[in-house]
Write an enzyme that holds these catalytic residues in place. Structure first.
Site, short mmCIF file in Angstrom:
data_model
loop_
_atom_site.label_atom_id
_atom_site.label_comp_id
_atom_site.label_asym_id
_atom_site.label_seq_id
_atom_site.Cartn_x
_atom_site.Cartn_y
_atom_site.Cartn_z
N GLU A 64 0.82 -1.21 0.00
CA GLU A 64 0.00 0.00 0.00
C GLU A 64 0.86 1.26 0.00
O GLU A 64 0.54 2.24 -0.68
CB GLU A 64 -0.96 0.01 1.19
CG GLU A 64 -2.07 -1.04 1.10
CD GLU A 64 -2.90 -0.92 -0.17
OE1 GLU A 64 -2.96 0.18 -0.75
OE2 GLU A 64 -3.48 -1.93 -0.59
N TYR A 147 -7.09 6.38 3.48
CA TYR A 147 -7.14 5.29 2.52
C TYR A 147 -6.34 4.08 2.98
O TYR A 147 -6.84 2.95 2.99
CB TYR A 147 -6.65 5.73 1.13
CG TYR A 147 -6.29 4.52 0.31
CD1 TYR A 147 -7.28 3.71 -0.25
CD2 TYR A 147 -4.96 4.10 0.20
CE1 TYR A 147 -6.96 2.55 -0.92
CE2 TYR A 147 -4.64 2.94 -0.48
CZ TYR A 147 -5.64 2.17 -1.03
OH TYR A 147 -5.34 1.02 -1.67
N ASP A 165 -10.24 4.91 -2.82
CA ASP A 165 -9.06 5.37 -3.54
C ASP A 165 -9.50 5.99 -4.87
O ASP A 165 -10.69 6.09 -5.17
CB ASP A 165 -8.08 4.22 -3.77
CG ASP A 165 -8.51 3.37 -4.96
OD1 ASP A 165 -9.73 3.14 -5.08
OD2 ASP A 165 -7.66 2.95 -5.74
N CYS A 220 -12.69 0.31 -15.77
CA CYS A 220 -13.24 1.67 -15.67
C CYS A 220 -12.10 2.66 -15.47
O CYS A 220 -12.03 3.38 -14.48
CB CYS A 220 -14.24 1.74 -14.53
SG CYS A 220 -15.27 3.23 -14.52
N CYS A 227 -15.98 -0.19 -21.56
CA CYS A 227 -17.32 -0.47 -21.07
C CYS A 227 -17.86 -1.82 -21.58
O CYS A 227 -18.71 -2.42 -20.93
CB CYS A 227 -18.25 0.67 -21.46
SG CYS A 227 -17.72 2.29 -20.83
N CYS A 230 -17.29 -4.25 -18.98
CA CYS A 230 -17.71 -3.88 -17.63
C CYS A 230 -18.95 -4.65 -17.19
O CYS A 230 -19.96 -4.68 -17.91
CB CYS A 230 -18.00 -2.38 -17.56
SG CYS A 230 -18.50 -1.83 -15.91
N CYS A 236 -24.78 1.56 -15.40
CA CYS A 236 -23.90 2.71 -15.19
C CYS A 236 -24.61 4.02 -15.52
O CYS A 236 -25.02 4.25 -16.66
CB CYS A 236 -22.64 2.57 -16.05
SG CYS A 236 -21.51 3.97 -15.92
#
Length: 319
Positions: A64, A147, A165, A220, A227, A230, A236
């Site tokens: 992270e 975060y 995030d 995305c 898309c 997706c 969406c």
DNA sequence: AATCCGTGGGG
DNA sequence: TCCCCAAGGAT
């Protein structure tokens, strides 16, 4: 602490927020997003080393830190080296901070290396060498913000936290708010929405967090969202609105050439490679303009990234 | 709230 | 080539 689907308050608050932002939502999870997104994740998630069980909480935390503003592809090799050399927080805490800066290599924003070293020391001193489980204790560590605390608690310990995030913010902006991009800075409305969309079940919430991040990272994306791949394209809001272009002022473009950051980078690159203390004259060669050069070097010293020695010599910090 | 803080790859 | 931006945090 653990919510269940039957918890009235959480469920009601979630439903209100979601229905306000997404009136058509009627399915069991309030949005109809959970199933498609987590199913997609099960099939398409990347096999990243910090997602393997053997990574442990320390591996998750290291990843992270490294992934803060740095792409996965560049983190991978450095992560492997780092974990091989310092498999536990205590191992890193026993090292000179300069060694962390050196091992950081060219990941960028080397203050993160210093903070990770400081976090390891704090973990050793405050938590007996184990990465803490509680969000508040994680948040108190150097270099750990909202975060990262949520990410470690969620990914390493399977807890229920809204992990917000840049990827998740973009996914929510599009799927729910109907906008191409999220606001420049994270807003209270975004946090509220993230909490509302979080599945009540702890394990599902952790998977949802990872899945929404992965969706933003792989499908995305900021520039060319795919898309057609997706799992929630049909729901969406941005797509249903005709994929309208971003309104408002363009995002501030961050210049780099000629800035102090570039000079700091050049100075630190020399010091990273050096085995022995570096004379001022060598550092003077990396940038032509003396005032800016001196300011950059002073900044590095002030940040603790560089240690000045007698006789105008410099090195990465031993303490 | 706005700025600062590195680096490199892809479009 | 140039521009965008990539799992943020601290001040």
């Amino acid at each position: 602490m653990t919510s269940t689907p039957a918890t009235p308050t959480a469920t009601t608050a979630a439903a209100e927020t979601v229905s306000a932002a997404f009136p058509a939502a009627e399915s069991a999870d309030g949005t109809g997003l959970h199933g498609p997104v987590t199913d997609w994740f099960d099939e398409h998630a990347r096999d990243l080393p910090w997602r393997r069980p053997e990574a442990g909480a320390w591996g998750v935390m290291v990843s992270e830190f490294m992934l803060q503003q740095t792409p996965v592809s560049r983190v991978l090799p450095v992560y492997e080296q780092w974990l091989a050399r310092w498999p536990r927080p205590a191992d890193l805490a026993a090292e000179a901070p300069g060694e962390a800066v050196r091992a950081w290599g060219r990941l960028g924003y080397p203050r993160r290396a210093l903070r990770l070293h400081a976090a390891a020391s704090a973990i050793q001193e405050r938590h007996g060498g184990d990465v803490p489980r509680e969000h508040a204790q994680l948040l108190a560590l150097p270099g750990v913000g909202e975060y990262t605390a949520a990410a470690v608690a969620s990914f390493a310990y399977g807890q229920r936290h809204a992990v917000l995030d840049t990827n998740v913010r973009r996914v929510f902006a599009r799927a729910v708010a109907g906008r191409q991009y999220p606001p420049n800075a994270t807003t209270a409305a975004e946090r509220k929405l993230a909490r509302a969309l979080l599945p009540a079940d702890e394990d599902l919430a952790a998977r949802w967090a990872a899945a929404t991040m992965e969706l933003g990272a792989l499908v995305c994306t900021a520039r060319g969202p795919e898309c057609v791949r997706c799992p929630i394209a049909a729901q969406c809001a941005w797509r249903l609105a005709g994929s309208p272009a971003h309104e408002g002022p363009a995002r501030r473009t961050q210049t780099y050439a000629g800035t102090d950051r570039q000079v700091r980078g050049k100075l630190l690159a020399v010091l990273r490679e050096a085995v022995t203390p570096v004379p001022q004259t060598v550092l003077d060669a990396v940038w032509h303009e003396p005032v800016q050069r001196a300011r950059a070097l002073d900044g590095l010293v002030a940040d603790g990234l560089v240690e000045p020695l007698a006789g105008g010599r410099y090195r990465l910090p031993l303490t």
